[in-house]
Scaffold this motif. Structure first.
Motif, PDB file in Angstrom:
ATOM      1  N   GLY A 151       0.743  -1.237   0.052  1.00  0.00           N
ATOM      2  CA  GLY A 151       0.108   0.122  -0.027  1.00  0.00           C
ATOM      3  C   GLY A 151       0.839   1.110   0.127  1.00  0.00           C
ATOM      4  O   GLY A 151       0.588   2.209  -0.769  1.00  0.00           O
ATOM      5  N   PHE A 152       1.784   1.266   0.670  1.00  0.00           N
ATOM      6  CA  PHE A 152       2.909   2.331   1.100  1.00  0.00           C
ATOM      7  C   PHE A 152       3.648   2.670  -0.419  1.00  0.00           C
ATOM      8  O   PHE A 152       3.744   3.651  -0.837  1.00  0.00           O
ATOM      9  N   VAL A 153       4.031   1.389  -0.991  1.00  0.00           N
ATOM     10  CA  VAL A 153       4.658   1.548  -2.108  1.00  0.00           C
ATOM     11  C   VAL A 153       3.855   2.210  -3.313  1.00  0.00           C
ATOM     12  O   VAL A 153       3.859   2.858  -4.254  1.00  0.00           O
ATOM     13  N   ALA A 154       2.550   1.244  -3.347  1.00  0.00           N
ATOM     14  CA  ALA A 154       1.631   1.959  -4.651  1.00  0.00           C
ATOM     15  C   ALA A 154       1.316   3.534  -4.293  1.00  0.00           C
ATOM     16  O   ALA A 154       1.221   4.015  -5.155  1.00  0.00           O
ATOM     17  N   ILE A 190      -8.807  -3.801   4.453  1.00  0.00           N
ATOM     18  CA  ILE A 190      -9.811  -2.926   4.663  1.00  0.00           C
ATOM     19  C   ILE A 190      -9.351  -1.470   4.925  1.00  0.00           C
ATOM     20  O   ILE A 190     -10.080  -0.857   5.883  1.00  0.00           O
ATOM     21  N   SER A 191      -8.402  -0.808   4.317  1.00  0.00           N
ATOM     22  CA  SER A 191      -7.856   0.433   5.115  1.00  0.00           C
ATOM     23  C   SER A 191      -7.210   1.261   4.068  1.00  0.00           C
ATOM     24  O   SER A 191      -6.659   0.936   3.118  1.00  0.00           O
ATOM     25  N   HIS A 192      -7.326   2.719   4.528  1.00  0.00           N
ATOM     26  CA  HIS A 192      -6.518   3.662   3.578  1.00  0.00           C
ATOM     27  C   HIS A 192      -5.225   3.842   4.185  1.00  0.00           C
ATOM     28  O   HIS A 192      -4.483   4.702   3.526  1.00  0.00           O
ATOM     29  N   SER A 231       1.219   6.679   4.566  1.00  0.00           N
ATOM     30  CA  SER A 231       0.217   7.345   3.877  1.00  0.00           C
ATOM     31  C   SER A 231      -1.012   6.938   3.894  1.00  0.00           C
ATOM     32  O   SER A 231      -1.461   5.819   4.327  1.00  0.00           O
ATOM     33  N   TYR A 232      -1.830   7.874   3.389  1.00  0.00           N
ATOM     34  CA  TYR A 232      -3.247   7.393   3.212  1.00  0.00           C
ATOM     35  C   TYR A 232      -3.529   6.975   1.711  1.00  0.00           C
ATOM     36  O   TYR A 232      -3.314   8.002   1.097  1.00  0.00           O
ATOM     37  N   PHE A 233      -3.782   5.929   1.576  1.00  0.00           N
ATOM     38  CA  PHE A 233      -4.240   5.543  -0.035  1.00  0.00           C
ATOM     39  C   PHE A 233      -5.217   4.318  -0.188  1.00  0.00           C
ATOM     40  O   PHE A 233      -4.878   3.237   0.533  1.00  0.00           O
ATOM     41  N   ASP A 275     -15.031   8.429   6.764  1.00  0.00           N
ATOM     42  CA  ASP A 275     -14.051   8.922   7.671  1.00  0.00           C
ATOM     43  C   ASP A 275     -12.815   8.354   7.601  1.00  0.00           C
ATOM     44  O   ASP A 275     -12.144   7.502   8.623  1.00  0.00           O
ATOM     45  N   PRO A 276     -12.104   8.189   6.294  1.00  0.00           N
ATOM     46  CA  PRO A 276     -11.052   7.498   5.875  1.00  0.00           C
ATOM     47  C   PRO A 276      -9.825   7.328   6.895  1.00  0.00           C
ATOM     48  O   PRO A 276      -8.856   6.744   6.977  1.00  0.00           O
TER      49      PRO A 276
END
Ligand SMILES: NC(=O)c1ccc[n+]([C@@H]2O[C@H](COP(=O)([O-])OP(=O)(O)OC[C@H]3O[C@@H](n4cnc5c(N)ncnc54)[C@H](O)[C@@H]3O)[C@@H](O)[C@H]2O)c1
Length: 282
Positions: free
Chosen positions: A14-17, A41-43, A58-60, A133-134
């Protein structure tokens, strides 16, 4: 980018993407209960650092998450218990009837129907909150229940304690904080103990972790930088405590210290972590 595995591959991919080429499409194929119930199931994407959990991140949002509970049959009982820690978090924080279901369940925890039930229920509960509320700044702060103290414990244990075990103990400390601050009844603290013991999870802070070290480690929590320690706390089952509409409750070091001390093992378990004793009893 496709992640395949538990919560760690979810968060690393997720962080790399989120950073490569300023963003790649992200697909999760979660294979642990922890990842199916929560991490995928997370941003929130994160990598641990020398001073604590998720120091870089990060939030992604993922584009797609594909979940198949059949892959869970190779998990050890320890890994199932880890995932159930976040299941208990969702139940305590969001849904009293889910707590009843867990307390009344007397079957095996690796039963595929049971696992399908909790995965389905968790995904629904988490999506309901994460959609609006991500960043988990308001009502979705309940998803951080048990993590304020859980993360320092995980780090201070040198990752001997798994994420699920650390969150389990962190929830018990949070319940005691809430009780000490007069926000909840003692029955809520007892309920934490019953649920965690039922699923072979620990609820005592290991003997060798000092309360003062927990307080020091809390300073590497992002919220601490601006506001001091703030915690997600419950006033009842399924009820996040809010003060003047604010869910991030300021808590003094003294109260946290006392709650950690009250939650500590009485004695070291001859090199064994306390949770193994709880598992035997459960
Ligand atoms: N971003 C979020 O919202 C969020 C939420 C919860 C947890 N997390 C993170 O997730 C991590 C914990 O997740 P985890 O427990 O899945 O850790 P993990 O990814 O390290 O997996 C734990 C172990 O399970 C094994 N495994 C995975 N699938 C398996 C299968 N089907 N059969 C047998 N073994 C299997 C892995 O090889 C590994 O050894 C923590 O770092 C935590 O911070 C993040």
């Amino acid at each position: 980018l496709i992640s395949l595995g538990g919560g760690v591959p979810c968060n690393v991919c997720g962080f790399v993407a989120s950073t490569m080429y300023r963003g790649l499409d992200l697909v999760h194929l979660p294979t642990s209960l922890m990842a199916q119930c929560d991490a995928a199931i997370s941003h929130k994407q994160g990598i641990n650092g020398a001073r604590g959990k998720n120091m870089v991140g990060s939030y992604f949002p993922p584009r797609l998450i594909a979940v198949d509970v059949d892959v869970l049959h190779t998990l050890s009982s320890q890994l199932i218990a880890d995932g159930l820690s976040e299941v208990i978090k969702h139940a305590l924080g969001q849904d009293a009837s889910y707590c009843d279901l867990l307390l009344e369940y007397d079957g095996k925890t690796d039963d595929v129907d049971f696992l399908e039930t909790v995965v389905n229920r968790n995904i629904r509960l988490k999506c309901d909150l994460a959609r609006d509320d991500p960043r988990e700044e308001h009502q979705a702060m309940v998803l951080q229940y048990g993590h304020t103290v859980g993360h320092p414990l995980e780090h201070l244990s040198g990752y001997r304690l798994s994420h699920g075990q650390s969150v389990a103990i962190g929830m018990m400390v949070a319940a005691r904080v809430s009780h000490l601050m007069g926000a909840c009844r003692g029955e809520l603290v007892d309920l934490h103990g019953r649920l965690l013991a039922r699923f072979g999870l620990p609820f005592e802070v290991p003997f060798d972790i000092r309360a003062s070290d927990v307080i020091d480690a809390l300073k590497y929590n992002k919220k601490y930088l601006c506001e001091g320690t703030r915690m997600a706390l419950l006033s009842d089952v399924g009820r996040l405590w809010a003060v003047d509409g604010e869910y991030a409750i300021p808590v003094s070091d003294d109260v946290i210290c006392l709650a950690v001390e009250m939650s500590k093992e009485d004695e070291p378990c001859s090199g064994e972590l306390q949770w193994s004793r709880v598992q035997t009893v459960a």
